[in-house]
Scaffold this active site. Sequence first.
Site, PDB file in Angstrom:
ATOM      1  N   VAL A  80       0.627  -1.222  -0.167  1.00  0.00           N
ATOM      2  CA  VAL A  80       0.089   0.160  -0.028  1.00  0.00           C
ATOM      3  C   VAL A  80       0.985   1.175  -0.165  1.00  0.00           C
ATOM      4  O   VAL A  80       0.532   2.266  -0.672  1.00  0.00           O
ATOM      5  CB  VAL A  80      -1.030  -0.044   1.313  1.00  0.00           C
ATOM      6  N   CYS A 115     -11.124  -2.875   2.216  1.00  0.00           N
ATOM      7  CA  CYS A 115     -10.901  -2.971   0.656  1.00  0.00           C
ATOM      8  C   CYS A 115     -12.187  -3.596   0.090  1.00  0.00           C
ATOM      9  O   CYS A 115     -12.509  -3.441  -0.973  1.00  0.00           O
ATOM     10  CB  CYS A 115      -9.644  -3.679   0.085  1.00  0.00           C
ATOM     11  N   GLU A 148     -12.316 -10.714   8.251  1.00  0.00           N
ATOM     12  CA  GLU A 148     -12.580  -9.626   7.089  1.00  0.00           C
ATOM     13  C   GLU A 148     -14.162  -9.728   7.058  1.00  0.00           C
ATOM     14  O   GLU A 148     -14.838  -8.524   6.751  1.00  0.00           O
ATOM     15  CB  GLU A 148     -12.295 -10.510   5.694  1.00  0.00           C
ATOM     16  N   HIS A 202     -11.415  -6.736  -6.371  1.00  0.00           N
ATOM     17  CA  HIS A 202     -12.266  -7.633  -5.544  1.00  0.00           C
ATOM     18  C   HIS A 202     -13.858  -7.696  -6.320  1.00  0.00           C
ATOM     19  O   HIS A 202     -14.366  -6.688  -6.586  1.00  0.00           O
ATOM     20  CB  HIS A 202     -12.395  -6.982  -4.306  1.00  0.00           C
ATOM     21  N   THR A 238      -6.368  -2.223  -4.268  1.00  0.00           N
ATOM     22  CA  THR A 238      -5.210  -1.341  -3.688  1.00  0.00           C
ATOM     23  C   THR A 238      -5.358   0.014  -4.296  1.00  0.00           C
ATOM     24  O   THR A 238      -4.570   0.910  -3.434  1.00  0.00           O
ATOM     25  CB  THR A 238      -3.863  -2.094  -4.183  1.00  0.00           C
TER      26      THR A 238
END
Length: 359
Positions: free
Chosen positions: A16, A149, A202, A242, A327
């Site tokens: 990142v 994210c 998550e 994603h 990202t």
Amino acid sequence: MQNKLEIGILGATGMVGQRFIQLLENHPWFQITWLAASDRSSGKVYEDAAKWRLDTPCPERIAKMIISPADPAGAPKIIFAALDTDIARDLEPLFASAGCAVVSNSSAFRMHPNVPLVIPEVNAEHLHLIEDQTWRKQSGGYIVTNPNCSAIGLVMALKPIQERFGIEQIFVTTMQAVSGAGYPGVPSMDILGNVVPFIKNEEQKMEEETLKLLGHLKGDSIVPLAARMSAHCNRVPVEDGHTESVSIKLSRPATREELLSAWADFHPLQGQNLPTAPAQPVEWVAAEDRPQPRLDKNRGRGMAATVGRLRPCGLLDWKFTVLSHNTIRGAAGAAIVNAELLLSLGKLEPLAVAAAAQA
């Protein structure tokens, strides 16, 4: 801007941190003047300390910079933080206490009651929470966070629907790229030709953060969206992007055309001219087999959420697919657009001016 504001990056050698460097190169408002990382990297030249993993070269100026200790002494007053959660929990308050605006990608303080968790297109008004932070009152510093994210693309797609029709239930299954695990991330023998149906913490993050982001500011606190939500999170052998399969139950009936109109009309930042914000935050793609990470992850320079496959749901009301670059929009880009919003609201420049006066 004639004079760019000096910014620093905490955790500059990680994935990142590298994405921050890539996106901030030639930024019209900000200039990187300070990099910090772990003790083992401190004192090294950046190109010797970091294994550059992105598809554009490391900027030459950055490659030759010396990595500083992760200490607010000598750091600029605007900090982008790309730290592991445990490290962020200790370091970010130190920088905020020293009068820095900490624009964080970490999960350490996302659910803290007076730390705003912000997507500018969704809940810019939540930034009011910084005024109640002890750091802000004592030194002028504060912490602002961007979401997980996997939550950010989902929430961008849900926000215009929630505004028009209300949402009572959310069911989502994610297919999350390996870059979300950092570098080296998931071992190749664990992920190639495989799906891993578990990503630590998550699902809890996604459920809690989604409801906070879609909640409303009441006085000095956030009232989460009163909806029921279930998330299933999976790691898949995709590099970036994603993908999420979403089903929703609405508070009021809506047609397909009305849902498409809600996404098309969603321009909450229009006229604010934030350099990193996408012109169209939610992009619709009509092809029956889209969105796909390989084809759609870079829409809006990686800052847009792409939706497709809208159709009736046999259990709830409607279902669709959403894709976002994890990202860029899901990490570094999200923090950068948060900083742009803070600057447009006058929350950054006084700190930078004060630092320049002290110097």
